[in-house]
Write an enzyme that holds these catalytic residues in place. Structure first.
Site, PDB file in Angstrom:
ATOM      1  N   THR A 232       0.808  -1.225   0.000  1.00  0.00           N
ATOM      2  CA  THR A 232       0.000   0.000   0.000  1.00  0.00           C
ATOM      3  C   THR A 232       0.837   1.268   0.000  1.00  0.00           C
ATOM      4  O   THR A 232       0.503   2.242  -0.684  1.00  0.00           O
ATOM      5  CB  THR A 232      -0.929   0.000   1.241  1.00  0.00           C
TER       6      THR A 232
ATOM      7  N   SER B 177       1.488  -7.454  -1.299  1.00  0.00           N
ATOM      8  CA  SER B 177       2.113  -8.524  -0.516  1.00  0.00           C
ATOM      9  C   SER B 177       1.163  -9.675  -0.219  1.00  0.00           C
ATOM     10  O   SER B 177       1.590 -10.721   0.275  1.00  0.00           O
ATOM     11  CB  SER B 177       2.728  -7.980   0.776  1.00  0.00           C
ATOM     12  N   SER B 178      -0.127  -9.524  -0.530  1.00  0.00           N
ATOM     13  CA  SER B 178      -1.002 -10.690  -0.368  1.00  0.00           C
ATOM     14  C   SER B 178      -0.679 -11.736  -1.440  1.00  0.00           C
ATOM     15  O   SER B 178      -1.087 -12.884  -1.334  1.00  0.00           O
ATOM     16  CB  SER B 178      -2.476 -10.284  -0.396  1.00  0.00           C
TER      17      SER B 178
ATOM     18  N   THR C 133       1.437  -4.562   4.141  1.00  0.00           N
ATOM     19  CA  THR C 133       1.210  -4.952   5.530  1.00  0.00           C
ATOM     20  C   THR C 133       0.672  -6.383   5.664  1.00  0.00           C
ATOM     21  O   THR C 133       0.842  -7.012   6.703  1.00  0.00           O
ATOM     22  CB  THR C 133       0.218  -3.985   6.216  1.00  0.00           C
ATOM     23  N   ASP C 134       0.016  -6.889   4.603  1.00  0.00           N
ATOM     24  CA  ASP C 134      -0.675  -8.176   4.735  1.00  0.00           C
ATOM     25  C   ASP C 134       0.259  -9.318   5.145  1.00  0.00           C
ATOM     26  O   ASP C 134      -0.109 -10.156   5.969  1.00  0.00           O
ATOM     27  CB  ASP C 134      -1.399  -8.534   3.428  1.00  0.00           C
TER      28      ASP C 134
ATOM     29  N   THR D 136      -0.092 -22.420  19.748  1.00  0.00           N
ATOM     30  CA  THR D 136      -1.429 -22.139  20.269  1.00  0.00           C
ATOM     31  C   THR D 136      -2.162 -21.133  19.374  1.00  0.00           C
ATOM     32  O   THR D 136      -1.537 -20.254  18.789  1.00  0.00           O
ATOM     33  CB  THR D 136      -1.377 -21.599  21.717  1.00  0.00           C
ATOM     34  N   GLN D 137      -3.468 -21.271  19.322  1.00  0.00           N
ATOM     35  CA  GLN D 137      -4.288 -20.287  18.600  1.00  0.00           C
ATOM     36  C   GLN D 137      -4.409 -18.991  19.400  1.00  0.00           C
ATOM     37  O   GLN D 137      -4.849 -17.977  18.865  1.00  0.00           O
ATOM     38  CB  GLN D 137      -5.708 -20.834  18.368  1.00  0.00           C
ATOM     39  N   CYS D 138      -4.040 -19.046  20.686  1.00  0.00           N
ATOM     40  CA  CYS D 138      -4.173 -17.847  21.530  1.00  0.00           C
ATOM     41  C   CYS D 138      -3.185 -16.783  21.090  1.00  0.00           C
ATOM     42  O   CYS D 138      -2.077 -17.091  20.660  1.00  0.00           O
ATOM     43  CB  CYS D 138      -3.903 -18.180  22.995  1.00  0.00           C
TER      44      CYS D 138
HETATM   45  N1  ASP Z   1      -2.671  -5.624   0.291  1.00  0.00           N
HETATM   46  C1  ASP Z   1      -1.652  -4.686   0.717  1.00  0.00           C
HETATM   47  C2  ASP Z   1      -0.340  -5.422   0.774  1.00  0.00           C
HETATM   48  O1  ASP Z   1      -0.122  -6.161   1.674  1.00  0.00           O
HETATM   49  C3  ASP Z   1      -2.010  -4.128   2.041  1.00  0.00           C
HETATM   50  C4  ASP Z   1      -1.027  -3.138   2.616  1.00  0.00           C
HETATM   51  O2  ASP Z   1       0.073  -2.966   2.175  1.00  0.00           O
HETATM   52  O3  ASP Z   1      -1.385  -2.494   3.615  1.00  0.00           O
HETATM   53  O4  ASP Z   1       0.477  -5.257  -0.110  1.00  0.00           O
END
Ligand code: ASP
Length: 341
Positions: free
Chosen positions: A13, A59-60, A90-91, A277-279
């Site tokens: 992003t 990054s997804s 961020t993903d 753990t899922q926690c």
């Molecule tokens: N879909 C974006 C990525 O991970 C989301 C982001 O960067 O905040 O590239």
């Protein structure tokens, strides 16, 4: 060496621009950045250079092979800069920060991973602030590890998780204190930082691990999971390691017919099983309950308080380095660079 920082733009992003289909990665981040930074501001910042890592990605869409590309780009320039910034979506930022921490284990320079929730191309954004703080952080000589710097939080890369899709405070470190905070001053907590690695640290390009996407999988237990779901994964061609996200202190639904047998067969075929753990907080304590003790019996490795992202990256990097059998299990049981207790 005077401060000279390399900003490596991988996509995400932070560098995106609007399109008919929504935000898309775009080259030209450097020019957009310089257009927003008055000369008087750049004079207060450490010198920096800029590199777009082609192709830029959302990054997804990241795959483990991208870690090889990123690490190689850093390592081949390691001696030329005093610090590095990775601009990343961020993903999957927490996965990449974790993978880099294992690949750059014992390093002697800061690698600051950052991004933003709103692109720099937008009037109101968190990109500029995250980047400026990251530049100041990357010029510190007391930081010798991979960190995520986001919304004023400075987090160990392999302890961080994306915790919000909407807030600008998108990352936290639920199981480990923040390494520092950018408030009025940028304050690091020296007692939490990893010791400086060797001054001559540099990994030859040839030693950057290569990754096989099929080698590692991750499965979260859920009420009603069947043995056939488990077997579909464990019997898949190429699987070498499986991360299990179990309940609470590390408990699987062991009463499910055939489930433990499927795991037992996988272990017997040499698949490494790692239990988390899922926690959000706390560690696996396999054996506190009889359900968890079953996993000890069949050789599942308790993953302490590793995040799923760090465990996934650790397993990938160790396999990518060619570890197997007992050596792999031994490395998984101990913290290598502050990723677990
Ligand atoms: N879909 C974006 C990525 O991970 C989301 C982001 O960067 O905040 O590239």
């Amino acid at each position: 060496m005077t401060s000279r920082i390399l900003i490596l733009h991988t996509g995400g992003t932070i560098g995106m621009v609007p399109s008919d289909q929504g935000y898309v990665p775009a080259a030209g981040f450097r020019d957009r950045l310089l257009a927003q930074l008055p000369t008087s501001a750049t004079a207060q910042l450490p010198a920096f250079e800029f590199l777009d890592l082609e192709p830029l990605i959302d990054s997804s869409n990241l795959v483990p092979a991208d870690w090889h590309r990123i690490a190689q780009a850093l390592i081949s320039r390691w001696q030329d800069y005093s610090g590095f910034i990775l601009l990343h979506g961020t993903d999957t930022m927490a996965y990449t920060a974790s993978a880099l921490s294992f690949m750059l284990q014992g390093c002697n320079k800061p690698v600051v991973v950052t991004g933003s929730q709103i692109p720099l191309s937008q009037l109101r954004n968190d990109a500029l602030d995250n980047l400026i703080t990251s530049l100041l952080l990357a010029s510190r000589t007391d930081l010798n590890e991979v960190v995520i710097c986001f919304n004023g939080r400075i987090l160990r890369g392999n302890r961080a998780r994306k915790v919000s899709s909407a807030h600008l405070a998108a990352f936290d470190s639920p199981n480990f204190p923040w390494l520092g905070e950018a408030g009025i001053d940028i304050a690091l907590k020296p007692e939490l930082l990893l010791p400086a690695g060797k001054a001559e640290f540099a990994l030859p390009d040839a030693q950057v691990p290569t990754f096989d996407a099929d080698a590692v999988a991750l499965l979260q237990f859920y009420p009603g999971i069947s043995a056939s779901v488990m077997s579909a994964l464990t019997e898949r061609e190429g699987l070498k390691g499986l991360i299990l996200l179990s309940y609470g202190a590390g408990n699987p639904p062991e009463a499910t017919p055939g489930l433990i047998e499927a795991l037992e067969k996988a272990a017997a075929r040499g698949i490494t099983l790692l239990n988390l753990t899922q926690c959000q907080q706390g560690a696996v304590s396999q054996g506190t309950y009889a359900t968890g003790a079953t996993l000890n019996r069949i050789g599942v490795i308790p993953g302490s308080d590793l995040t799923p992202e760090a465990a996934f990256a650790k397993l990938h990097v160790l396999l990518g380095k060619g570890l197997s059998g007992e050596a792999l299990h031994e490395a998984l049981r101990q913290p290598l660079c502050g990723e677990s207790h």
